[in-house]
Design a protein around this motif. Structure first.
Motif, PDB file in Angstrom:
ATOM      1  N   SER A 148       1.201  -1.089  -0.077  1.00  0.00           N
ATOM      2  CA  SER A 148      -0.095  -0.293   0.067  1.00  0.00           C
ATOM      3  C   SER A 148       0.278   1.201   0.209  1.00  0.00           C
ATOM      4  CB  SER A 148      -0.994   0.280   1.671  1.00  0.00           C
ATOM      5  OG  SER A 148      -1.909  -1.127   0.619  1.00  0.00           O
ATOM      6  N   THR A 200      -2.838   4.608   2.403  1.00  0.00           N
ATOM      7  CA  THR A 200      -2.174   4.184   3.896  1.00  0.00           C
ATOM      8  C   THR A 200      -1.789   5.449   4.454  1.00  0.00           C
ATOM      9  OG1 THR A 200      -0.671   2.842   4.748  1.00  0.00           O
ATOM     10  CG2 THR A 200       0.619   2.729   2.870  1.00  0.00           C
ATOM     11  N   HIS A 258      -8.171   2.734   4.879  1.00  0.00           N
ATOM     12  CA  HIS A 258      -7.479   1.911   4.169  1.00  0.00           C
ATOM     13  C   HIS A 258      -7.577   0.989   4.584  1.00  0.00           C
ATOM     14  CE1 HIS A 258      -4.434   0.827   1.245  1.00  0.00           C
ATOM     15  NE2 HIS A 258      -4.047   0.725   1.926  1.00  0.00           N
TER      16      HIS A 258
END
Length: 340
Positions: free
Chosen positions: A85, A136, A223
């Motif tokens: 991420s 993220t 997220h």
């Protein structure tokens, strides 16, 4: 929703359900407004499912390749990032976002067994774009988190996140409206389909309220709040397929499973087991990091994500070949209600 396609009029039945060369079958199709003969429609549907499933695997390969290309040949700061991420903040961003959005659409489009499996695929598909659009948390400018441990979506990325999520909300509202018309308004759906629709609607409403009423919390945690259940649902779908593999291929209760049935059951079970163990390890490492003073490997999140993505790809390849001739599980299809 993927289960909605099973409710639409003139949904093609598997080719085996229509005798070869049966003119009456073709005529029946024409009476309901279909132009293409049923056998041709069934064949095209199966091929479409094959390509859609294989495309999902291709998207996973594309994502992993671009991430690893950046780790091996990108800027030095990008070679040791702690998660896939985190590559949102690198040149791999376009592939990261595009692949997850395409995966989400595909998961919603693919029909699973009525009930839990199809609902799980629908909700997983709804969550994937959230993972893509809400990055993220990072430090200022997309750098690693601050030395004091402060992490958030960098301010320069917030406008694009807000814009993308509002677009996703609009699309979701349209999708739920169509779903309500097909699943509820036309009264052609099973009880399991209606329950699945209301669960998906509840997840959608929960994320919209979170985004609207607690924006800072949403930016910090959405997220992870989408990624964890996304992989959890895929793991559960693998378990469902392991349980059904022998029954699907042999079809006779009490008969010893064939070698082919055992092979599929074993593959599904191994994939689901690997994903479950990986989840357990991730939970333990998270607890150590957050509550026991740390000391875990720097890149453990990345390797957890890699294992889960590879397991997902293996599962999807296996299911593609399992359904190669059928396109979808027998339990996914429903007999459409005649119009008029």
């Amino acid at each position: 929703m993927s289960n909605l396609s099973a409710q639409l009029p003139d949904t093609p039945r598997p080719a085996a359900a229509t005798p070869a060369g049966a003119g009456a079958g073709a005529g029946a199709g024409l009476k309901t407004g279909a132009i293409t003969p049923p056998r041709v429609r069934a064949s095209a549907s199966v091929r479409t499912y094959r390509y859609l499933r294989l495309s999902l695997v291709g998207l996973v390969v594309l994502l992993l390749f671009c991430v690893w290309a950046e780790r091996l040949g990108g800027a030095e700061v990008n070679r040791h990032l702690g998660s896939i991420s985190a590559y949102y903040y690198t040149p791999a961003r376009s592939v990261f976002v595009g692949a997850l959005v395409a995966i989400g659409i595909s998961l919603v489009a693919i029909v699973g067994r009525r009930g839990f499996e199809d609902t799980a695929l629908n909700i997983a598909g709804m969550l994937a774009p959230v993972v893509a659009f809400v990055p993220t948390p990072r430090g200022a400018g997309g750098a690693p988190c601050d030395p004091e441990g402060r992490c958030s979506v960098p301010p320069e990325f917030v406008p694009s996140v807000v814009n993308n999520v509002w677009g996703l909300v609009a699309l979701g509202a349209l999708g739920l409206g169509l779903g309500a018309w097909i699943v509820i308004g036309r009264r052609q759906s099973s009880r399991a389909t209606r329950i699945g629709f209301f669960l998906a609607a509840a997840v959608f409403v929960a994320f919209v309220l979170w985004f609207r009423l607690a924006r800072d919390s949403f930016l910090d945690a959405a997220h992870f709040g989408a990624a964890v259940p996304l992989f959890g649902l895929i793991t559960a779908v693998a378990f469902v397929n392991a349980r059904h593999a022998s029954r699907r291929r042999d079809g006779i209760p009490g008969r010893k499973p064939s070698r082919e049935a055992k092979s599929y059951r074993m593959t599904y079970a191994v994939v689901a087991g690997v994903m479950a163990v990986t989840f357990a390890v991730a939970i333990v490492l998270t607890v150590v990091d957050q509550f026991l003073g740390g000391g875990t490997p720097d890149e453990w999140v990345l390797w957890v994500e890699v294992v889960l993505l590879v397991s997902f790809a293996v599962f999807w390849v296996t299911q593609t070949f399992d359904y190669w001739n059928d396109g979808l599980p027998e339990e996914a299809s429903t007999q459409p209600t005649p119009i008029g």
